[in-house]
Design a protein around this motif. Structure first.
Motif, short mmCIF file in Angstrom:
data_model
loop_
_atom_site.label_atom_id
_atom_site.label_comp_id
_atom_site.label_asym_id
_atom_site.label_seq_id
_atom_site.Cartn_x
_atom_site.Cartn_y
_atom_site.Cartn_z
N SER A 1 40.68 50.39 13.86
CA SER A 1 39.76 49.91 12.82
C SER A 1 39.59 50.96 11.72
N GLN B 1 42.69 51.06 9.57
CA GLN B 1 42.71 49.94 8.62
C GLN B 1 41.75 50.18 7.47
N GLU B 2 40.58 50.74 7.77
CA GLU B 2 39.61 51.04 6.72
C GLU B 2 40.16 52.08 5.75
#
Length: 211
Positions: free
Chosen positions: A11, A14-15
């Protein structure tokens, strides 16, 4: 202790990727794609230059952050078509759904982004390459779906025609966007255009690759 779960790490990756892409796009729009450097992008995103290149192999990838979906989209649509549905019917249906939702993957990008592409020879060349890759992916899928014999040119010929329809419509959306038209107006125009374009393929491809 101190070990992040895999989901959390992914996550965060991806950020970070999205953050870099967003900053890069703003710089490309403000300063032009050709004039913007990786070092400038890294500085604005507050990451190391190597971090940018680790996430994005090419500078063009920073602009086309939906490219994987773009390349795989036509083949995926055909693979997921309904029983009794041809490749052409599935692709027409999915394209019209994309028009309804103003999908950026089919070309709804906004005037500033469209201008960034139109003003960059590098991005225009990369866009042509992505269209080619998309048609190649579709040809491979069609060959499998129709159990084509080795050396059979039919899947590639069909993919070129089906991909060409999407290529023409993508360019149509780009030109209407550059003309300053709203997404609602573009959608209205392109819906009519899409029916004309896909209708041209109904004769030769109406019954091709029916599931």
């Amino acid at each position: 202790m101190g070990i992040e779960p895999v989901g959390l790490r992914e996550s965060k990756k991806q950020e970070t990727r999205q953050l870099i892409s967003d900053h890069a796009t703003r710089l490309f729009i403000d300063n032009g794609f050709e004039a913007t450097t990786i070092a400038e992008i890294a500085a604005v995103a507050r990451v190391a230059k190597k971090t940018v290149t680790n996430y994005f192999a090419r500078k063009e990838d920073l602009a086309f952050d939906h490219q994987d979906e773009f390349v795989a989209g036509l083949a995926r649509t055909v693979a997921d078509r309904s029983e009794g549905e041809s490749a052409l019917t599935a692709l027409r249906r999915e394209f019209l759904k994309g028009v309804e939702r103003h999908d950026p993957v089919i070309g709804f990008s906004g005037e500033a982004f469209a201008r960034m592409i139109a003003d960059s020879p590098t991005l225009l060349a990369r866009l042509r390459d992505l269209h080619d890759q998309r048609e190649d992916a579709l040809a491979g899928l069609l060959a499998t779906e129709t159990a084509a014999a080795p050396g059979d040119i039919t899947p590639h010929a069909a993919a070129t025609q089906l991909g060409g329809a999407h290529r023409v419509l993508f360019q149509h959306i780009l030109e209407l966007t550059l003309d300053g038209q709203s997404n609602e107006r573009i959608a209205e125009t392109v819906t009519a255009s899409a029916h004309r374009v896909f209708d041209l393929l109904e004769g030769p491809l109406a019954d091709y690759a029916v599931k």
